[in-house]
Write a protein that holds these residues in place. Structure first.
Motif, PDB file in Angstrom:
ATOM      1  N   LYS A  76       0.833  -1.211   0.000  1.00 30.94           N
ATOM      2  CA  LYS A  76       0.000   0.000   0.000  1.00 30.94           C
ATOM      3  C   LYS A  76       0.861   1.252   0.000  1.00 30.94           C
ATOM      4  O   LYS A  76       0.595   2.215  -0.730  1.00 30.94           O
ATOM      5  CB  LYS A  76      -0.920   0.010   1.215  1.00 30.94           C
ATOM      6  N   ILE A  77       1.919   1.258   0.801  1.00 30.75           N
ATOM      7  CA  ILE A  77       2.803   2.417   0.863  1.00 30.75           C
ATOM      8  C   ILE A  77       3.517   2.617  -0.459  1.00 30.75           C
ATOM      9  O   ILE A  77       3.635   3.747  -0.959  1.00 30.75           O
ATOM     10  CB  ILE A  77       3.807   2.253   2.031  1.00 30.75           C
ATOM     11  N   LEU A  79       2.571   1.657  -3.517  1.00 31.42           N
ATOM     12  CA  LEU A  79       1.634   2.136  -4.537  1.00 31.42           C
ATOM     13  C   LEU A  79       1.279   3.599  -4.332  1.00 31.42           C
ATOM     14  O   LEU A  79       1.188   4.362  -5.301  1.00 31.42           O
ATOM     15  CB  LEU A  79       0.361   1.284  -4.530  1.00 31.42           C
ATOM     16  N   SER A  80       1.076   3.995  -3.107  1.00 29.35           N
ATOM     17  CA  SER A  80       0.731   5.399  -2.847  1.00 29.35           C
ATOM     18  C   SER A  80       1.888   6.325  -3.204  1.00 29.35           C
ATOM     19  O   SER A  80       1.682   7.406  -3.740  1.00 29.35           O
ATOM     20  CB  SER A  80       0.300   5.588  -1.403  1.00 29.35           C
ATOM     21  N   THR A  81       3.135   5.902  -2.970  1.00 35.10           N
ATOM     22  CA  THR A  81       4.263   6.742  -3.353  1.00 35.10           C
ATOM     23  C   THR A  81       4.418   6.799  -4.870  1.00 35.10           C
ATOM     24  O   THR A  81       4.757   7.847  -5.421  1.00 35.10           O
ATOM     25  CB  THR A  81       5.577   6.249  -2.720  1.00 35.10           C
ATOM     26  N   ILE A  83       1.994   6.628  -7.049  1.00 37.61           N
ATOM     27  CA  ILE A  83       0.924   7.483  -7.554  1.00 37.61           C
ATOM     28  C   ILE A  83       1.182   8.939  -7.193  1.00 37.61           C
ATOM     29  O   ILE A  83       0.917   9.840  -7.993  1.00 37.61           O
ATOM     30  CB  ILE A  83      -0.435   6.997  -7.012  1.00 37.61           C
ATOM     31  N   ALA A  84       1.731   9.201  -6.038  1.00 38.18           N
ATOM     32  CA  ALA A  84       1.927  10.577  -5.591  1.00 38.18           C
ATOM     33  C   ALA A  84       3.165  11.236  -6.194  1.00 38.18           C
ATOM     34  O   ALA A  84       3.231  12.465  -6.271  1.00 38.18           O
ATOM     35  CB  ALA A  84       2.028  10.613  -4.070  1.00 38.18           C
TER      36      ALA A  84
END
Length: 104
Positions: A76-77, A79-81, A83-84
């Motif tokens: 999750k971490i 993927l969020s990085t 995307i961000a």
């Protein structure tokens, strides 16, 4: 003053107002008083240990070991990085350009 037409007599208040006393039985005192005995330290410690053990056993039965379901936290971490990162590097306008390239 209130007219008597609106007055409703409550039967539960009749002994209170009209002198009818409720019947009360004779109070019997106990033959002996309970013995007051302070706890011994070792007895109190053993009682505390028993209660703690019972609490732990009930807690284990209430919450058995659960199998973790879902996506791991590290994924999750990551993927969020991913995307961000474009939003941070190029700003909103750059991301809009990339999205319009993929849409057409």
């Amino acid at each position: 003053m209130v007219d008597s037409n609106f007055y409703v007599e409550n039967p539960s208040n009749s002994p209170m107002h009209y002198g009818n006393k409720p019947l009360v039985g004779v109070i019997d005192f106990p033959e002996k008083l309970p013995l007051k005995r302070p706890y011994n330290y070792f007895e109190a410690q053993s009682m505390y240990n028993e209660l703690t053990q019972d609490m732990l056993v009930k807690e284990q039965h209430a919450n058995p070991e659960r199998v973790k379901k879902g996506v791991p936290k590290i994924i999750k971490i990551a993927l969020s990085t991913l995307i961000a990162t474009p939003f941070i590097l190029m700003g909103v306008k750059g991301v809009k350009k990339i999205i319009t390239r993929f849409r057409h």
